[in-house]
Design an enzyme around this catalytic site. Structure first.
Site, mmCIF file in Angstrom:
data_model
loop_
_atom_site.group_PDB
_atom_site.id
_atom_site.type_symbol
_atom_site.label_atom_id
_atom_site.label_comp_id
_atom_site.label_asym_id
_atom_site.label_seq_id
_atom_site.Cartn_x
_atom_site.Cartn_y
_atom_site.Cartn_z
ATOM 1 N N GLY A 1 17.643 -8.295 26.533
ATOM 2 C CA GLY A 1 17.344 -7.502 27.114
ATOM 3 C C GLY A 1 17.995 -6.677 28.395
ATOM 4 O O GLY A 1 18.437 -8.177 29.294
ATOM 5 N N CYS A 2 18.566 -5.539 28.844
ATOM 6 C CA CYS A 2 19.632 -5.521 30.232
ATOM 7 C C CYS A 2 18.748 -5.996 30.794
ATOM 8 O O CYS A 2 18.820 -6.652 32.503
ATOM 9 C CB CYS A 2 19.998 -4.566 30.488
ATOM 10 S SG CYS A 2 19.125 -3.297 29.764
ATOM 11 N N TYR A 3 17.256 -5.156 30.961
ATOM 12 C CA TYR A 3 16.383 -5.224 32.219
ATOM 13 C C TYR A 3 15.364 -6.224 31.711
ATOM 14 O O TYR A 3 16.077 -7.577 33.542
ATOM 15 C CB TYR A 3 15.077 -4.706 31.853
ATOM 16 C CG TYR A 3 15.364 -2.780 32.643
ATOM 17 C CD1 TYR A 3 15.905 -2.626 33.507
ATOM 18 C CD2 TYR A 3 15.860 -2.321 31.117
ATOM 19 C CE1 TYR A 3 16.155 -1.479 33.770
ATOM 20 C CE2 TYR A 3 15.783 -0.740 31.641
ATOM 21 C CZ TYR A 3 15.926 -0.269 33.017
ATOM 22 O OH TYR A 3 16.228 0.984 33.004
#
Lengths: 347, 347, 347, 347
Positions: free
Chosen positions: A148-150
């Site tokens: 995921g991006c985070y």
């Protein structure tokens, strides 16, 4: 030269895959799907690709994918992804899935934060696609759960400090700020320009689904269960995630900034895409925009004995699509940096 | 492999040259100057280049330039440029000058809009660096006057229509809108974020120095003196110029949109960097951001017999630095598109 | 004290009416409707109003409106507006309609650019709500067609010049640039932050529905049929319209900037909300943001004998909601500036 | 009616004071100074004020100030402020100083984070101008140290929780995000649009001068020395500060969100300008932009036993100029909300 399909090509991660792969020397894009625009030329929907491709967008058809492609990138939503990916996997395609469906070894954790998993038997086949941590496993994997991006920036920052026993795991607080493209390309009032421009807010405090993904990797690194506070915020900008992390220094942990930076530098000194900022320089998201970079800076604060670590990535690139291409390069035996050498677009 | 110097490397056009040339397969950057940051590593000033270069910024020294470089890009301000460029030219370097100093054949025109020219003898040696119009001359030139940001889109749009006698020269109105990076990287209250964000205004109405540069090329194309109305505006965005042009269709000129687009398409059908939008699609600056593209669209309005032509470029790229590299490629016999293939960064 | 209803209170023009009227000394808001949020407190949907109102949003019900209100503002879409407004009008309410439904005296013109009009008998009752042109008629009107956002600045700028026979009507070109709030508050991919941020484009070239509204007023002022070129553009900002207008000066028209400005100044010297910029100062949208102002500047260009006039308004205020309140003040015999004195919010 | 001077009227806080005070029913602005623009009409420098004032900007002259004004707002930089304020104070003027010079009771603390204080004798006369905490003292004060922009939201959020012994003082982490206007209106490369737009970064980690100002008030509330981690960040927006705060809940502290919100609500239920968001709603900076509001929301996270509190203000208003006017209202016996009733400008 491999034949590649992009499944869900007109969302933001799909557009980025198109952009990167149309210029990748070892890739031929043989198929791109779009629920909304099937039947239209890509460059009619996305004029930035005019002259670069004659491809026509197709409807999602698993048989077409498995017959036309050696390799597939899935930009489908979670739950939908697992069903289609399972089909392609069974036919022998290599797959990078950009949803959450193959990021967890544990079907229970997935079920707890998302919904029940309908293909749990595939979870043990999938490798978590963070090359700086799992390069060797990725090289021999057929299926990758792209991070995921985070999590990308948070995990890259904290894992070396936990492994070095520099920080107290219970004290970790992660305060993240993301550009609006992270919300995707679906029509929504909340993502309208006039709603988010010149504004700033937090959302899903304590409840964001990237929390268990971060905790899973920190737990492995710490050798103990790690539970974090994670707060995402929305920044009025297109791209970028800046993650500000706080942790208490261990009693025997680093007591100045240089010592913190040394741990990080030692961990990544040979990495092409992770750069540790020298003391006194803190990362800015714009300095990684358009690149596959993660820039990390840190400060030790003697007043509180806390370490503040700050990481910047482009959420659509190292946080999604270029990381997916980096995984593809490893899976296919290409040079890891192939097609990913672009420096940040500044300003 | 050529040895290249970037003179004025820490302004916005210099930064873009660094970004492009550090990844150009036939270029070695041997020197980069900065008045303000001489003595410091580039990546300390611009962390986006960390890991990509060990170069240290130097003071401007003509002898160092001529001894270390085969080729120089000058990002110096006008007037300062002509003095230094003359020196490098005399020593045999190939030069692309990004200021206005070598854009005019006529020292008088230059003097009228800028100041008197101190090296008028060089004007006849210089070629105007718009490859789509002057490709052959550029190939054999030693000195290029790189076009201004506003003229590039306007000239590319209007020249084919004037040559085809499609539009009435006296009727041309050019309404341009530029991103803020066009104002440069010097400290200035007028370019502060809080001054220009969420705002829009015109400036230098009827007086902008790019006016004679546009008129000069339109005059050549029309075979008669062309005087235009030109109004620049400032858009709260980093990059991009959208130019909206109005002209009366000639009595025998095009009377529908398709006919206008055909003239443009015929003119540019073999050009790698100029793309004519199909009827019904109008260019957006974001669709060329980060690329060396010029996108052009048009509409014929039967109610007024006017043709509206719209062009989009990235002001720092096709409007400045990547156009400069395109010129370098031509001057050095490299593939014209080398190092310039990047597609727009979207979103 | 009048009892006021806001019909369609959670779109951008409705929100602005709430903001202005909650602080208006002669207004009690007795009803506010929202299709989407009926049944919820306003301050739950729009926390900026917390502590300022306890009102609960209602569904649209004509009987509730006519029983609870003396005065209604309609923010309904065109076509829907005319049906409901006719009902309220018949019951004696005073109405300002913010749609296009009552802006045209001619049902034919309306039908040509919109759809057929179902209440043509009301058109002769309605007054076009531009107070600077129609103040006296507005004072005694029961029904106002509130001007469109683009026409307000264009008409205020050009009417005095046409009346003074300063400009050639056939030569008028209007190039407008609007903030994104003009596109409304409905979910739409095209208005997503990541689509329009850091980008700029034109739309509906030669076809925008505000064209006939502008032409109608210019025709009246010129005493001859006026046909214009009108091009709207989208600016990555929340609010504001800057309109750049071009026209040839008449043979006996003004031949310097001061003469142009004098005509405009004479026309508006007693107007509280129209300000003519002194020579050398051009309007910026931010300088009118949050106010009911129209700022106008001009330049005469001797090279082309063209006059360039530039007008700035806040599209949601003088272009919509505060102009509606100005009309209400006139219709109800209040001080015209009541509740509208706010100066621009800068920066 | 009081005669008011604004010293430093063309910076952002000065512009806001002009805007608010030109519309304040009990204020006559008799003097406004500007180092840079002395001798020019305000509306020539700031056209948003055209028609609202004929005032001419003056040079700073203490005698002119004390002879023309009853009340002065100082927007001078720290150190410069203390010298001039001392002079006005001695002549009996009431003063609100917007610099840091009168925010601290302790000259030592000031010296440690700023420079030595040249008027330490005045510190005991000054009241810290946070009306929600010090209303009574402000009413009788002659000199106010107006709070810094970051401290306002942080102190208002944390003081009630510390007083209620809800949180553990040692655990407090304050992660703040500010719009760019907080950096002021001086020419600077770092605040150029193209530097900060579409970017996000932290600065002065662990070193920002607002740290001791926050600690001072938290220490008072806690009855013990409080040392915090404070990290400011820059958001690409004009206005607004969002502050995200983390603290461990005391063993007997609140164990659900409702309990946290109740403490906050009880503390502020009669305050006109502090609004506690209901459970499930988190503040956004845009919802307070243009208002004198502080909006506070909170979440209790049972996984970590941490409380997350989030506060939003407009940095130029409740964080500076409108808070200064609120102080003036109290000092002069006016209604506290006079001239400060504007609701947020949205969008």
């Amino acid at each position: 030269m491999i034949k590649v399909g992009i499944i869900g090509a007109t969302g933001y991660t799909g557009i980025e895959l198109l952009r990167l792969l149309l210029r990748h020397p070892q890739v031929q894009i043989t198929l791109a799907t779009s629920e909304k625009h099937a039947g239209k030329r890509i460059d009619n929907i996305l004029p930035s690709f005019s002259g670069a491709t004659d491809l026509v967008l197709e409807e999602l058809n698993d048989d077409a994918i498995t017959s036309k492609c050696d390799f597939a990138f899935s930009c489908l939503p979670h739950q939908s992804a697992m069903k289609h990916v399972a089909h392609w996997y069974a036919k022998g395609l290599k797959v990078v899935d950009l949803s959450a469906d193959f990021r967890f070894a544990s079907a229970e954790t997935y079920a707890q934060w998302y919904e029940p998993h309908s293909k749990p038997e595939l979870l043990s086949k999938a490798v978590y696609g963070l090359p700086e941590l799992y390069r060797d496993q990725i090289k021999s994997a057929q299926l990758i759960g792209n991070p995921g991006c985070y999590p990308t920036g948070a995990i890259l920052s904290l894992v070396p400090l936990l492994k070095a026993e520099a920080i107290i795991a219970e004290s970790i607080i992660i305060d993240s700020k993301s550009g609006v493209s992270g919300a995707g390309r679906s029509a929504s009032v909340d993502s309208l320009f006039s709603e988010v421009n010149d504004s700033f807010h937090a959302y899903k405090v304590g409840k964001h689904r990237h929390t268990p993904e971060i905790e899973k990797e920190l737990t492995k690194a710490a050798g103990q269960s790690v539970v974090i506070s994670f707060t995402p915020h929305l920044v009025p900008m297109d791209r970028g995630i800046l993650t500000t992390m706080y942790a208490q220094s261990q009693p025997n942990g680093p007591k100045d900034t240089a010592s913190v930076l040394k741990i990080l530098h030692d961990a990544y000194k040979n990495e092409p895409f992770v750069k540790i900022m020298p003391e006194g320089i803190l990362p800015k998201t714009k300095e990684v925009r358009g690149s596959n970079r993660c820039h990390i800076g840190a400060v030790y604060d003697p007043r509180t004995n806390r370490i503040v670590i700050i990481a910047a990535i482009d959420n659509l690139l190292k946080g999604a699509s270029s990381q997916a291409v980096q995984n593809m390069n490893l899976m296919c035996g290409f040079e890891e940096t192939m097609g990913l050498q672009a420096l940040a677009l500044l300003p």
